[in-house]
Scaffold this motif. Structure first.
Motif, mmCIF file in Angstrom:
data_model
loop_
_atom_site.group_PDB
_atom_site.id
_atom_site.type_symbol
_atom_site.label_atom_id
_atom_site.label_comp_id
_atom_site.label_asym_id
_atom_site.label_seq_id
_atom_site.Cartn_x
_atom_site.Cartn_y
_atom_site.Cartn_z
ATOM 1 N N VAL A 248 23.579 -5.216 -31.769
ATOM 2 C CA VAL A 248 24.404 -4.011 -31.999
ATOM 3 C C VAL A 248 23.703 -2.768 -31.450
ATOM 4 C CG1 VAL A 248 25.451 -2.570 -33.767
ATOM 5 C CG2 VAL A 248 25.536 -5.061 -33.980
ATOM 6 N N VAL A 249 22.416 -2.621 -31.752
ATOM 7 C CA VAL A 249 21.687 -1.433 -31.280
ATOM 8 C C VAL A 249 21.692 -1.388 -29.755
ATOM 9 C CG1 VAL A 249 19.412 -0.346 -31.149
ATOM 10 C CG2 VAL A 249 20.254 -1.223 -33.335
ATOM 11 N N GLN A 250 21.441 -2.515 -29.132
ATOM 12 C CA GLN A 250 21.402 -2.538 -27.665
ATOM 13 C C GLN A 250 22.795 -2.272 -27.078
ATOM 14 O OE1 GLN A 250 19.584 -6.372 -26.953
ATOM 15 N NE2 GLN A 250 17.685 -5.734 -27.964
ATOM 16 N N SER A 251 23.829 -2.738 -27.746
ATOM 17 C CA SER A 251 25.188 -2.459 -27.278
ATOM 18 C C SER A 251 25.459 -0.957 -27.286
ATOM 19 C CB SER A 251 26.220 -3.172 -28.157
ATOM 20 O OG SER A 251 26.064 -4.576 -28.078
ATOM 21 N N ILE A 252 25.056 -0.302 -28.376
ATOM 22 C CA ILE A 252 25.266 1.147 -28.472
ATOM 23 C C ILE A 252 24.437 1.866 -27.416
ATOM 24 C CG2 ILE A 252 24.984 3.158 -29.975
ATOM 25 C CD1 ILE A 252 25.515 1.261 -32.380
ATOM 26 N N GLN A 253 23.195 1.392 -27.219
ATOM 27 C CA GLN A 253 22.341 2.010 -26.186
ATOM 28 C C GLN A 253 22.996 1.929 -24.815
ATOM 29 O OE1 GLN A 253 18.791 -0.261 -26.904
ATOM 30 N NE2 GLN A 253 17.786 1.384 -28.046
ATOM 31 N N LEU A 254 23.716 0.845 -24.562
ATOM 32 C CA LEU A 254 24.378 0.679 -23.267
ATOM 33 C C LEU A 254 25.744 1.370 -23.241
ATOM 34 C CD1 LEU A 254 23.468 -2.999 -22.331
ATOM 35 C CD2 LEU A 254 22.535 -0.881 -21.393
ATOM 36 N N GLY A 255 26.065 2.076 -24.305
ATOM 37 C CA GLY A 255 27.301 2.855 -24.300
ATOM 38 C C GLY A 255 28.546 2.042 -24.594
ATOM 39 N N VAL A 256 28.391 0.826 -25.101
ATOM 40 C CA VAL A 256 29.584 0.045 -25.457
ATOM 41 C C VAL A 256 30.242 0.706 -26.674
ATOM 42 C CG1 VAL A 256 30.475 -2.188 -26.218
ATOM 43 C CG2 VAL A 256 28.557 -2.085 -24.595
ATOM 44 N N PRO A 257 31.506 1.119 -26.539
ATOM 45 C CA PRO A 257 32.156 1.829 -27.653
ATOM 46 C C PRO A 257 32.725 0.855 -28.675
ATOM 47 C CG PRO A 257 33.631 1.769 -25.770
ATOM 48 C CD PRO A 257 32.364 1.046 -25.345
ATOM 49 N N LEU A 258 31.842 0.164 -29.383
ATOM 50 C CA LEU A 258 32.266 -0.814 -30.393
ATOM 51 C C LEU A 258 33.250 -0.168 -31.363
ATOM 52 C CD1 LEU A 258 28.711 -2.207 -31.199
ATOM 53 C CD2 LEU A 258 30.489 -3.386 -29.883
ATOM 54 N N ALA A 259 34.401 -0.824 -31.559
ATOM 55 C CA ALA A 259 35.379 -0.281 -32.503
ATOM 56 C C ALA A 259 35.096 -0.756 -33.917
ATOM 57 C CB ALA A 259 36.789 -0.672 -32.087
ATOM 58 N N ARG A 260 34.689 -1.991 -34.019
ATOM 59 C CA ARG A 260 34.291 -2.549 -35.305
ATOM 60 C C ARG A 260 33.138 -3.509 -35.054
ATOM 61 N NH1 ARG A 260 40.229 -4.606 -37.581
ATOM 62 N NH2 ARG A 260 40.526 -2.963 -39.105
ATOM 63 N N VAL A 261 32.146 -3.511 -35.939
ATOM 64 C CA VAL A 261 31.122 -4.556 -35.880
ATOM 65 C C VAL A 261 30.605 -4.767 -37.299
ATOM 66 C CG1 VAL A 261 29.357 -2.886 -35.111
ATOM 67 C CG2 VAL A 261 28.972 -5.357 -34.866
#
Lengths: 466, 466
Positions: free
Chosen positions: A244-257
């Motif tokens: 999750v942290v790495q996804s956010i770092q890469l700018g993935v706009p997670l809607a729900r996790v």
């Protein structure tokens, strides 16, 4: 009951009852059944009956009720759907429970401005049903089908908060009846303003202790062109959080996790007839264009694989998504029903996301020493997680055991610079820890409370002792 | 001076000066030059000198200064970079200007948690320089290189707000010295909390009237993989606004979208040596993955073309982007310098975006009746725009003329359910309109102010008359 103020109350005097009767007629209820309905909560707190229940049908009703109650020093406690978790709406000092559920009109939808105004008693699912045809949705999703006014009052959030924020961000403006029976609107409909103190945010999360919210203007969002969901089990909790942290770092706009521990997955499998591997699992949702969602999924799938994730099962099909999120939303009931006839106790904390693996692992170790079954699930992108206990109501020592585990959980979160409640509010259950968390800042809160509600009649006994 | 409270002040008594000298030594300044530097603002308000200036170097310095000032009934006014627009930091009742610019340390950066904590005097550009190597940035961008504490105090926003929010969303927690000289921290570092009243949001936008912010914990964002900018001129204002609304409806996550009217483009062309067509123009910025940004640009370009947009000139090159946004950030100076030697007056309003075309068109018609050159530019995704007047300082009637145009502008915005200030704050300049905008809600603000600052010593005379 733990951490609750002592009860001190006088029943309603005959002249007060007569005035209530004269003004509210059939909207006034005095039966045991009605008082009990407004004196119970979904949580483990004992019943605390109001002396009377009034169904408000307009802001004017609330104004008149407030004027009447304050004139006679009668406590007044707003009630929405009764789904709060920390005893937030229990009338622990009696008085009048003002039920806003019949104030459920949608007053306006401004599609081009991405906002709407509703009465406080509108429930979120019925709001979204209404908005769907206009291509809009209201994202805040605490699980329960709560009222918008109640969600504002407890600063609710839920599964979409990682992308869309909480009620703090979602509320544009409020209509509030203040303790001196005035009607104020806290803000205009502009999306931002630097005009004076942020009264909107002061009443959001105040749990009805500073006044009664009767109308709410909300920010809305366009329904995404593409919505996809995914499920992925992990070798380790750290691997799930790192993904999750790495996804956010890469700018993935997670809607729900959402994170569910192995015990919670076991409960979900049983309750919702799923067959997920019983390991630490993430539930994802991705919003965007078809190409954008495909790119998001590819990125997160690769990260999950690098972090010990198993098969990354994803779907664009609405019925599969609905089944997944229905299971997520039933997770509370699934957890409580790990034992037949059990009573639930749900608690939540929120920590900086870097501390989430330690906080969950230490909590799991603590839970392993307890005889009360408990699950962990949470909004991992926010660092917020819940522990749900399944308590045998005929074993009183289990309440004490859970209380002790809960205390250690909160103290663990506070030691990690976290908060004693991410989204449930303080209510009755977290009062001592509010002081542990914020120290002298609670004195500032008390000063505000005394200034706005000098008689301490608005949901008295909640958030802090005065 | 318009809409300013009457000045009433007594100079510092000798014993107070002696105590200040004893405690602060060389950090205490009494010279005319130093007082003048802290008694002027970038705006059109007359100078209002403090009696003394103290450079704080720690929260303890501020605590001691607050204790000293409150003991002697001396006003205390926080000062950051002096870039506020509505006279927000002018010590109109004298007293001590506490300059926080030397409290500019970065106390911590938690990259995995996407947050940092800085002293209030840190400037935003210097913060971003520090963060860059870690792949993070702080998005709030009011144009001026303001201090973080000042930005929090005025609830600043700017060009990135459409995507990243304002200081309301950006501040996680504050350290505040309260009027009773206590140090409180308003929240823990968790990303969300439902723990009691939202003191963070109460102090954000309070303009130093409720206490002095000494440290700020901020939410940060990952620097996007791809950043592209674009410029597009339009046949009509309506076409430009429709392009933005439709982009949002389609879920395009616009990072920046600025509107400049023809007069503002003329000013920018002259000041920043650009050669843009002198028509209503949008400046865009897109953040995302390379594929995502390409898709965003394709979508917006098609919408612009359908709405009377001209050539859609876009670029991924950092130097071209930098030139464009430098021109945007210099727009204020460009506008003021439409006349040589002119003085600037900048005002802002914010309306629901559906009303933005009407609000701007009616304002342009009004400006056309005035002899004072003026430009319009704004954050169109928020419905927020500025009018910048270029006033001849030797023509006093121009100030009155601008005041009248400004009054009509604000009343127009209020009639459209907008706010009298989107991002500048109330300060001295918008006090009457705060009451017009929020009515009895301002009495609630006054009650809060009296409760927390009973002696009215903290930036007295700002936001509202007591």
């Amino acid at each position: 009951m733990l951490h609750a103020p002592p009860l001190s109350r006088a029943p309603l005097a005959p002249d007060v009852l007569a005035e209530l009767e004269a003004r509210f007629g059939a909207a006034l209820h005095l039966t045991d059944a009605m008082r009990e309905q407004h004196g119970k909560s979904e949580a483990h707190f004992p019943t605390a009956l109001p002396d009377a229940v009034v169904y408000a049908r307009s802001t004017t009703d609330v104004v008149d009720l407030v004027a009447l109650c304050t004139a006679h020093d009668v406590p007044i406690v707003p009630f929405g759907a009764g789904t709060s978790i920390e005893g937030n709406a229990l009338p622990v000092r009696g008085g009048v429970s003002v039920d806003l559920s019949e104030m459920n009109a949608i007053l306006s939808v401004n599609a081009e401005d991405f906002d709407c105004t509703v009465q406080a008693g509108r429930r979120r699912e019925e709001l979204n049903l209404h908005l769907r045809d206009q291509g809009l949705f209201f994202p805040i999703d605490p699980g329960a089908n709560a009222t918008i006014g109640g969600m504002a009052s407890t600063r609710a959030s839920g599964t979409n908060a990682v992308r869309y924020g909480t009620m703090r961000e979602a509320v544009l403006s409020l209509t509030v009846v203040t303790p001196d029976a005035k009607v104020i609107r806290t803000s205009r409909r502009a999306r931002k303003s630097a005009a004076g103190y942020d009264l909107t945010r002061l009443f959001v999360g105040a749990e009805g202790t500073l006044g009664i919210i009767t109308e709410v203007t909300l920010r809305l969002h366009p329904i995404p062109e593409q919505i996809s969901s995914a499920v992925c089990g992990f070798d380790s909790l750290q691997g799930a959080v790192d993904t999750v942290v790495q996804s956010i770092q890469l700018g993935v706009p997670l809607a729900r996790v959402e994170i569910l521990d192995a015990m919670q997955i076991r409960a979900v499998n049983r309750w919702s007839k799923m067959d997920l591997p019983e390991t630490t699992t993430l539930f994802f949702e991705f919003h965007g264009t078809p190409a954008g969602v495909a790119e998001q999924i590819a990125t997160v799938e690769a990260l999950a694989s690098n972090n010990g994730g198993g098969d990354f099962a994803w779907s664009n099909l609405p019925e599969e998504r609905a089944r997944l999120w229905k299971a997520r939303h039933e997770a509370y009931y699934a957890a409580v029903n790990l034992r037949t006839g059990a009573v639930g106790w749900s608690t939540d904390v929120c920590v900086p996301i870097s501390r989430l693996p330690d906080c969950i692992l230490e909590t799991q170790a603590d839970l392993a020493t307890s005889n009360v079954p408990a699950t962990i699930l949470g909004h991992v992108g926010d660092g917020n997680f819940h522990v749900i206990f399944s308590i045998d109501p005929d074993a009183p020592h289990e309440f004490a055991e859970v209380a002790a585990v809960n205390a250690r959980l909160v103290e663990r979160a506070l030691a990690m610079d976290g908060t004693c409640t991410g989204e449930h509010g303080i209510g009755l259950g977290k009062q001592d820890w509010l002081v542990a968390e914020l120290g002298d800042a609670v004195d500032v809160m008390r000063t505000l409370k005394r200034a706005l509600d000098p008689k301490n009649l608005f949901n008295p006994g909640k958030i802090f002792a005065l």
